[in-house]
Design a protein around this motif. Sequence first.
Motif, PDB file in Angstrom:
ATOM      1  N   HIS A  68      19.324 -12.771  45.383  1.00 10.64           N
ATOM      2  CA  HIS A  68      19.183 -12.303  46.775  1.00 10.64           C
ATOM      3  C   HIS A  68      18.624 -10.876  46.807  1.00 10.64           C
ATOM      4  O   HIS A  68      17.744 -10.571  47.613  1.00 10.64           O
ATOM      5  N   MET A  69      19.107 -10.038  45.921  1.00 11.82           N
ATOM      6  CA  MET A  69      18.677  -8.636  45.914  1.00 11.82           C
ATOM      7  C   MET A  69      17.207  -8.475  45.536  1.00 11.82           C
ATOM      8  O   MET A  69      16.623  -7.422  45.781  1.00 11.82           O
ATOM      9  N   GLU A  70      16.589  -9.516  44.990  1.00  7.75           N
ATOM     10  CA  GLU A  70      15.173  -9.481  44.616  1.00  7.75           C
ATOM     11  C   GLU A  70      14.266 -10.125  45.671  1.00  7.75           C
ATOM     12  O   GLU A  70      13.043 -10.119  45.523  1.00  7.75           O
ATOM     13  N   MET A  71      14.856 -10.666  46.727  1.00 12.53           N
ATOM     14  CA  MET A  71      14.068 -11.350  47.762  1.00 12.53           C
ATOM     15  C   MET A  71      13.237 -10.341  48.556  1.00 12.53           C
ATOM     16  O   MET A  71      13.640  -9.179  48.704  1.00 12.53           O
ATOM     17  N   PRO A  72      12.078 -10.769  49.093  1.00 12.08           N
ATOM     18  CA  PRO A  72      11.215  -9.853  49.846  1.00 12.08           C
ATOM     19  C   PRO A  72      11.913  -9.156  51.015  1.00 12.08           C
ATOM     20  O   PRO A  72      11.679  -7.970  51.251  1.00 12.08           O
ATOM     21  N   HIS A  73      12.788  -9.867  51.735  1.00 11.77           N
ATOM     22  CA  HIS A  73      13.454  -9.215  52.869  1.00 11.77           C
ATOM     23  C   HIS A  73      14.443  -8.145  52.402  1.00 11.77           C
ATOM     24  O   HIS A  73      14.696  -7.197  53.133  1.00 11.77           O
ATOM     25  N   LEU A  74      14.947  -8.250  51.181  1.00 13.87           N
ATOM     26  CA  LEU A  74      15.802  -7.193  50.654  1.00 13.87           C
ATOM     27  C   LEU A  74      14.985  -6.055  50.058  1.00 13.87           C
ATOM     28  O   LEU A  74      15.437  -4.912  50.020  1.00 13.87           O
ATOM     29  N   GLN A  75      13.777  -6.332  49.648  1.00 14.70           N
ATOM     30  CA  GLN A  75      12.883  -5.264  49.217  1.00 14.70           C
ATOM     31  C   GLN A  75      12.524  -4.390  50.426  1.00 14.70           C
ATOM     32  O   GLN A  75      12.413  -3.171  50.308  1.00 14.70           O
ATOM     33  N   ALA A  76      12.375  -5.022  51.588  1.00 23.11           N
ATOM     34  CA  ALA A  76      12.125  -4.265  52.824  1.00 23.11           C
ATOM     35  C   ALA A  76      13.327  -3.378  53.139  1.00 23.11           C
ATOM     36  O   ALA A  76      13.164  -2.270  53.668  1.00 23.11           O
TER      37      ALA A  76
END
Length: 103
Positions: A68-76
Amino acid sequence: MTEQLTVVAHLRALDGQIEETKAFLSGLIEPTRAEPGCIEYWLHQDDEDPAEFTFYENWTSRAEWDKHMEMPHLQAFADVKDKVFELQKLRLMSMISDAVSTR
């Protein structure tokens, strides 16, 4: 004991950024709940101090939360953090009780 991971994240909107923080954090809910390892993902806003937000999350395992922490929305999240809000405390906790609800 299960592998289930509970995450509690406390965040604070920066001065004048309450609505921006609320909108951004609310936008994380739908894509996160669609992730395979997500059991629960709840966002709360403090009744007495609306600049305070808390996520309460349950994941099938630490490995799924790590994905989850690597997902694009968490990168945002990383891009917006410290511009609109600050992460005050992040707690990772292992579920030690039975994960089955009696309700």
